[in-house]
Design a protein around this motif. Structure first.
Motif, PDB file in Angstrom:
ATOM      1  N   GLU A 197       0.866  -1.184   0.000  1.00  0.00           N
ATOM      2  CA  GLU A 197       0.000   0.000   0.000  1.00  0.00           C
ATOM      3  C   GLU A 197       0.895   1.224   0.000  1.00  0.00           C
ATOM      4  N   PRO A 198       0.441   2.314  -0.632  1.00  0.00           N
ATOM      5  CA  PRO A 198       1.259   3.532  -0.576  1.00  0.00           C
ATOM      6  C   PRO A 198       1.297   4.082   0.853  1.00  0.00           C
ATOM      7  N   VAL A 199       2.361   4.807   1.173  1.00  0.00           N
ATOM      8  CA  VAL A 199       2.424   5.520   2.456  1.00  0.00           C
ATOM      9  C   VAL A 199       2.467   7.015   2.152  1.00  0.00           C
ATOM     10  N   GLY A 200       2.539   7.819   3.225  1.00  0.00           N
ATOM     11  CA  GLY A 200       2.612   9.267   3.029  1.00  0.00           C
ATOM     12  C   GLY A 200       3.848   9.654   2.217  1.00  0.00           C
ATOM     13  N   LYS A 201       3.872  10.937   1.815  1.00  0.00           N
ATOM     14  CA  LYS A 201       4.973  11.412   0.958  1.00  0.00           C
ATOM     15  C   LYS A 201       6.322  11.174   1.647  1.00  0.00           C
ATOM     16  N   HIS A 202       6.360  11.377   2.946  1.00  0.00           N
ATOM     17  CA  HIS A 202       7.603  11.126   3.692  1.00  0.00           C
ATOM     18  C   HIS A 202       7.357  10.079   4.762  1.00  0.00           C
ATOM     19  N   HIS A 203       8.275   9.126   4.826  1.00  0.00           N
ATOM     20  CA  HIS A 203       8.105   7.994   5.731  1.00  0.00           C
ATOM     21  C   HIS A 203       9.052   8.157   6.919  1.00  0.00           C
ATOM     22  N   ILE A 204       8.487   8.359   8.096  1.00  0.00           N
ATOM     23  CA  ILE A 204       9.292   8.599   9.302  1.00  0.00           C
ATOM     24  C   ILE A 204       9.357   7.305  10.106  1.00  0.00           C
TER      25      ILE A 204
ATOM     26  N   TYR B 193       2.783  12.592   5.573  1.00  0.00           N
ATOM     27  CA  TYR B 193       3.721  11.846   6.410  1.00  0.00           C
ATOM     28  C   TYR B 193       3.124  10.529   6.877  1.00  0.00           C
ATOM     29  N   THR B 194       4.012   9.528   6.995  1.00  0.00           N
ATOM     30  CA  THR B 194       3.649   8.299   7.690  1.00  0.00           C
ATOM     31  C   THR B 194       4.671   8.112   8.795  1.00  0.00           C
ATOM     32  N   VAL B 195       4.206   7.839   9.998  1.00  0.00           N
ATOM     33  CA  VAL B 195       5.128   7.608  11.098  1.00  0.00           C
ATOM     34  C   VAL B 195       4.982   6.166  11.548  1.00  0.00           C
ATOM     35  N   GLU B 196       6.120   5.528  11.847  1.00  0.00           N
ATOM     36  CA  GLU B 196       6.091   4.094  12.130  1.00  0.00           C
ATOM     37  C   GLU B 196       7.236   3.727  13.077  1.00  0.00           C
ATOM     38  N   PHE B 197       6.951   2.845  14.025  1.00  0.00           N
ATOM     39  CA  PHE B 197       8.013   2.282  14.860  1.00  0.00           C
ATOM     40  C   PHE B 197       8.727   1.182  14.073  1.00  0.00           C
ATOM     41  N   VAL B 198      10.053   1.136  14.129  1.00  0.00           N
ATOM     42  CA  VAL B 198      10.802   0.028  13.517  1.00  0.00           C
ATOM     43  C   VAL B 198      11.762  -0.545  14.559  1.00  0.00           C
TER      44      VAL B 198
END
Ligand SMILES: Cc1cc2nc3c(=O)[nH]c(=O)nc-3n(C[C@H](O)[C@H](O)[C@H](O)COP(=O)(O)O)c2cc1C
Ligand code: SF4
Ligand code: FES
Lengths: 163, 447
Positions: free
Chosen positions: A75-82, A123-128
């Motif tokens: 799936e697409p994510v926001g323009k910037h992936h945090i 933006y998409t924010v995600e824990f990695v």
């Protein structure tokens, strides 16, 4: 995404990557998935079929990689992936606060475990998991860029950079 | 007084004016060892590596010379491959990233020498997907080396051909396990392979003999050939030779990477003298000494350490956590491991249940899912610990956790089974009170 968007330039990059694996073309699956995602944003069904055909594989041989490896997305994510590291050293350094602050600033909502996208899709924010810079916790990646010691006080400044 | 740093691998890293291009590397004596090595027979290089007693820096500490000796280049019928393990994913470890970004040619030179010694014509650097800049830096370094004929056909007129390519992973920790890595490089899911064969040297990439070595190990090969195996073996301690890059993180004043001769420094000296002590004026509570898979050490614990004496006899002494010498054998001797060199420090304000819950979440996320004990067990440990951390602990949880962990270790295809059980077994055993009283404590604090 339609395969008609595959350009000659893209094909050239594909051929170069495939040439790195003289023994087995199948080895080029991961590199081609990376290239597809970098070019088109996510791995669509067309992407799976296109890469499978190129490498003379069945689509399932590619799809099973997309569903296994965390970096590939369907799936697409926001323009910037945090991406914010949540593993032990970063947690001890306050990664929870950094994550909460990004989440609030981009006005994302939902369960912290998955990727959260802002309403404007910027933006998409995600824990990695640990990204191998535990000595400068908390650590954040925005797209391909890497930032160290990202406490709450740095969040606004970083977001401005990716405005 | 703590020993001074001895930088061999990190000699040029962070030194002012040092850049990661080939010109800077050559100005600083780079690729001279390679040229020297080409004048030797391949077997001579393997002999030097063997006499250096160099042990792998990736986690298991396996002797590099012995690993290479499984491949007899005179007899082998198939092509031999070499893979540099640059997956660096063990929580607490951040040394390979520095080498890749700041001194990539040191790795490339070490790799070319290692490839030549084992008659490898095609090699890969498997770099984790989250190092996109690192991958680009390595690609540039390889191109620069190609332009100067350190790679390609007839390298430096030696008649030897070699190609090295960079291969990017895509975010899965299990790709660091060497047989999972090989599957991944073959374009498949990184499911670790069933053993035996125990070593990819028997059956590896494309069903051919393959050597997998860590970034730091391959850099060390260059220094072995620079100094000679005998000289190299004098650095550090017998069976624990060379230096070790220690990555310190968590609750210390000055986290970072430091390089010392193996065993020259104790854990207490590292934390107090080198890293400025525990941060915020707190006391020390626990240390994970070799990446998150290593068993935790508790402040105040006493260990009986057996050590080999200069005359070859064994002697035992009783020591505390701060007196543990930082080398492979000593850390094994106190029931943990040197692992990947990642030292994670926790201060006395930390809740051990929460720390372990964090670690267990990592393993639950990263299990590849092939073996039932690992797939189910890692998930259950995470769920139990998550519940405990959220104020719903039950008195029997400590025993339950230990039971789940005991039923994973030793019953799986790869060492991930141990990696996910050891933290649980050691935390629960060493901080039993804290785990058992978690139920009451939560009630108290929420009143
Ligand atoms: C679950 C698991 C993860 C591992 N991750 C890494 C890693 O990220 N980097 C690494 O060099 N070795 C890692 N290893 C160790 C490798 O399997 C292998 O032993 C090592 O790369 C061999 O290199 P060395 O002999 O030079 O240490 C891992 C092992 C296991 C079981
Ligand atoms: S032990 Fe775990 S990670 Fe290793 S093969 Fe089995 S399921 Fe996969
Ligand atoms: S724990 Fe966050 S980078 Fe390692």
């Amino acid at each position: 995404m339609s395969t008609s968007q595959v350009t000659a330039e893209f094909e050239k990059q594909v051929d170069e990557l495939v040439s790195h694996y003289p023994v087995s073309k199948r080895s080029a699956s991961l590199p081609l998935l990376h290239l597809w995602q970098e070019t088109f944003g996510h791995i669509s069904d067309e992407g799976v079929d296109w890469i499978a055909e190129k490498l003379e594989l069945q689509p399932i041989n590619i799809l099973e990689l997309v569903t296994f490896y965390p970096m590939f997305r369907q799936e697409p994510v926001g323009k910037h992936h945090i991406k914010i590291c949540r593993t032990l050293s970063c947690a001890l350094g306050g990664a929870d606060k950094t994550h909460a602050c990004f989440k609030k600033r981009i006005q994302a909502e939902g369960d912290d475990h998955g990727p959260l996208t802002s309403p404007d899709n910027n933006y998409t924010v995600e824990f990695v998991e640990c990204i191998a810079s535990c000595g400068t916790a908390p650590v954040v990646m925005i797209d391909d860029d890497f930032y160290e010691n990202v406490g709450e006080e740095k969040v606004d400044e970083l977001l401005k950079k990716y405005d | 007084m703590a020993a001074a740093e001895r930088r061999i691998i990190f000699k040029n890293i962070d030194s002012p004016g040092y850049t990661n291009d080939i010109d800077c590397y050559i100005e600083n004596g780079g690729y001279e060892v390679l040229k020297k090595s080409f004048k030797l027979e391949q077997q001579q290089i393997k002999d030097e590596v063997k006499s250096s007693q160099l042990r792998g820096r990736g986690g298991a500490g396996f002797p590099c010379g012995m690993k290479w000796s499984f491949i007899d280049i005179k007899k082998v019928q198939k092509p031999v491959y070499l893979i540099c393990n640059a997956d660096e994913s063990e929580p607490g470890t951040f040394k390979d990233r520095q080498i890749i970004h700041k001194d990539p040619h040191q790795l490339v030179e070490g790799m070319i020498i290692s490839c030549y010694a084992n008659n490898v014509k095609l090699a890969y650097i498997y770099i984790r997907g989250e190092f996109p800049h690192g991958a680009r830096i390595l690609e540039r370094a390889l191109n620069e080396a190609r332009e100067k004929n350190f790679l390609g056909k007839d390298i430096c007129g030696s008649g030897y051909d070699l190609e090295i390519y960079v291969h990017r992973g895509a975010g899965a920790y299990i790709c660091g396990e060497e047989t999972g890595l090989i599957e991944s490089l073959e374009g498949k899911r990184p499911y670790p392979r069933i053993k035996p064969p125990y070593f990819p040297a028997a059956l590896g990439l494309y069903m051919c003999p393959t050597i997998v070595n860590n970034v730091e190990t391959l850099c060390n090969v260059k220094h072995v050939m620079d100094l000679g195996g005998e000289e190299f073996s004098k650095i550090g301690k017998p069976n624990n030779t060379g230096t070790r890059v220690l990555c310190v993180s968590g609750d210390v004043q000055k986290p970072g990477y430091y390089e010392f001769e193996c065993g020259a420094l104790t854990l207490g000296e590292l934390i107090n003298d080198i890293c400025g002590g525990v941060r915020n004026g707190n006391g020390l509570k626990a240390v994970i000494p070799g990446g998150s898979s290593a068993k935790v050490l508790r402040a105040g614990e006493q260990y009986k350490l057996k050590e080999k004496q200069a005359d070859g006899s064994m002697a035992e002494r009783e020591i505390g956590l701060e007196d543990i010498p930082l080398d492979f054998d000593s850390l094994m001797g106190v029931g943990s491991m040197a692992g990947s060199g990642g030292v994670i420090v926790m201060d006395d304000t930390r809740d051990m249940v929460e720390c372990l819950a964090n670690i267990s979440e990592f393993y639950a996320h990263e299990s590849c899912g092939q073996c039932t004990p690992c797939r189910e067990g890692s998930l259950w440990m995470k769920k139990i610990l998550g519940r405990m951390a959220n104020g719903q602990a039950r008195p029997e949880d400590a025993g339950l956790l230990k039971n789940v962990a005991d039923n994973i270790a030793g019953r799986t295809i790869c060492a991930f089974g141990e990696a996910c059980s050891w933290p649980v077994q050691s935390f629960v055993t060493k901080f039993r009170d804290e785990f058992e009283s978690k139920a009451e404590r939560k009630k108290l604090t929420t009143v």
